[in-house]
Scaffold this motif. Sequence first.
Motif, PDB file in Angstrom:
ATOM      1  N   ARG A 158       0.846  -1.190   0.000  1.00  0.00           N
ATOM      2  CA  ARG A 158       0.000   0.000   0.000  1.00  0.00           C
ATOM      3  C   ARG A 158       0.884   1.243   0.000  1.00  0.00           C
ATOM      4  N   GLY A 159       0.595   2.182  -0.919  1.00  0.00           N
ATOM      5  CA  GLY A 159       1.365   3.407  -0.995  1.00  0.00           C
ATOM      6  C   GLY A 159       1.846   3.663  -2.409  1.00  0.00           C
ATOM      7  N   PHE A 160       2.931   4.435  -2.501  1.00  0.00           N
ATOM      8  CA  PHE A 160       3.488   4.822  -3.789  1.00  0.00           C
ATOM      9  C   PHE A 160       4.826   4.123  -4.020  1.00  0.00           C
ATOM     10  N   THR A 161       5.283   4.164  -5.261  1.00  0.00           N
ATOM     11  CA  THR A 161       6.567   3.518  -5.575  1.00  0.00           C
ATOM     12  C   THR A 161       7.701   4.098  -4.739  1.00  0.00           C
ATOM     13  N   ILE A 162       7.678   5.412  -4.524  1.00  0.00           N
ATOM     14  CA  ILE A 162       8.777   6.021  -3.772  1.00  0.00           C
ATOM     15  C   ILE A 162       8.709   5.683  -2.282  1.00  0.00           C
ATOM     16  N   ASP A 163       7.586   5.120  -1.825  1.00  0.00           N
ATOM     17  CA  ASP A 163       7.516   4.648  -0.446  1.00  0.00           C
ATOM     18  C   ASP A 163       8.277   3.334  -0.280  1.00  0.00           C
ATOM     19  N   LEU A 164       8.224   2.487  -1.288  1.00  0.00           N
ATOM     20  CA  LEU A 164       8.894   1.186  -1.238  1.00  0.00           C
ATOM     21  C   LEU A 164      10.344   1.271  -1.710  1.00  0.00           C
ATOM     22  N   LEU A 165      10.657   2.262  -2.522  1.00  0.00           N
ATOM     23  CA  LEU A 165      11.988   2.341  -3.121  1.00  0.00           C
ATOM     24  C   LEU A 165      13.123   2.362  -2.100  1.00  0.00           C
ATOM     25  N   PRO A 166      13.050   3.114  -0.985  1.00  0.00           N
ATOM     26  CA  PRO A 166      14.177   3.106  -0.034  1.00  0.00           C
ATOM     27  C   PRO A 166      14.510   1.702   0.467  1.00  0.00           C
ATOM     28  N   GLU A 167      13.492   0.878   0.672  1.00  0.00           N
ATOM     29  CA  GLU A 167      13.722  -0.494   1.128  1.00  0.00           C
ATOM     30  C   GLU A 167      14.477  -1.301   0.083  1.00  0.00           C
ATOM     31  N   LEU A 168      14.102  -1.138  -1.174  1.00  0.00           N
ATOM     32  CA  LEU A 168      14.796  -1.866  -2.242  1.00  0.00           C
ATOM     33  C   LEU A 168      16.247  -1.408  -2.355  1.00  0.00           C
ATOM     34  N   LEU A 169      16.465  -0.113  -2.234  1.00  0.00           N
ATOM     35  CA  LEU A 169      17.822   0.416  -2.348  1.00  0.00           C
ATOM     36  C   LEU A 169      18.691  -0.009  -1.168  1.00  0.00           C
ATOM     37  N   GLU A 170      18.063  -0.233  -0.041  1.00  0.00           N
ATOM     38  CA  GLU A 170      18.807  -0.686   1.142  1.00  0.00           C
ATOM     39  C   GLU A 170      19.216  -2.137   1.022  1.00  0.00           C
ATOM     40  N   ASN A 171      18.372  -2.945   0.384  1.00  0.00           N
ATOM     41  CA  ASN A 171      18.595  -4.383   0.341  1.00  0.00           C
ATOM     42  C   ASN A 171      19.383  -4.860  -0.869  1.00  0.00           C
ATOM     43  N   CYS A 172      19.419  -4.056  -1.931  1.00  0.00           N
ATOM     44  CA  CYS A 172      20.083  -4.482  -3.166  1.00  0.00           C
ATOM     45  C   CYS A 172      21.046  -3.409  -3.662  1.00  0.00           C
ATOM     46  N   LYS A 173      22.092  -3.846  -4.330  1.00  0.00           N
ATOM     47  CA  LYS A 173      23.119  -2.926  -4.842  1.00  0.00           C
ATOM     48  C   LYS A 173      22.896  -2.690  -6.331  1.00  0.00           C
ATOM     49  N   TYR A 174      21.979  -1.793  -6.656  1.00  0.00           N
ATOM     50  CA  TYR A 174      21.726  -1.445  -8.054  1.00  0.00           C
ATOM     51  C   TYR A 174      22.790  -0.465  -8.542  1.00  0.00           C
TER      52      TYR A 174
END
Length: 256
Positions: free
Chosen positions: A169-185
Amino acid sequence: MSKTVADGIVIEHFSLAPMIKRLTLGAPAIARTAQPGQFVHVRVGESYHPLLRRPLSIAEVDREVGNITVIYRVVGKGTALLASLPPGEFVDCMGPLGNGFDMNTERPLLVGGGMGLAPLLFLAKALCPKPVTALMGGRTKEELWWRNVFLGTCRSIHVTTDDGSMGRRGFTIDLLPELLENCKYDRIYACGPLRMMEGVARLARDKGIPCQISFEDHMACGVGACLSCTCAGTDGKRRKVCSDGPVFWAEEVLEL
């Protein structure tokens, strides 16, 4: 960038969702050189009415058979006329136009919303077999038919909806910090609403990850002559979305 003006023959044309169409055109000259992030300018209707062409992002390319595919929303007279075309009809096409995405990445993250996911689909397919991650958002699960389109192309797909009916629930930018924390893009690509792209670009800057964004804009000529689609660059100079873009490095056009 080379471009071609030619008739594209309608190969397939069907609905993916209400008011959403998938159109495959036989256009070998365009398919031969099209790159992810580029678009075609199409004209439909008799006697050049509507007068202006419609810019449509290229969503897929089959170079072997010479086909290009666009996915578009029916929003006005021009796209309504386009939506009425059956297989075997011809479409006046100009393309490929604009500058595409930089493909220098090993661990890409694609972030999109709405019809901004169309050019990201072409990018995802072109980057395979690299481990592509997609983050996509919509208001409700009915708008996230995109997930099925991306299945089989991405290593992982993350979804957000405003009402929580699908994914987070929410926007893409709400979930993005979690993805950036867990993966090295090592590269982030974004296309969709401007506010979303601004949020993505700021998070990418904070993490030191290069970010490209693709603007969606109304374009009259498509080749940089009419200046109807300019945007402000951060250096004070104007940029033409159709010919300088539609893909830009985020810091070129966004005040971060």
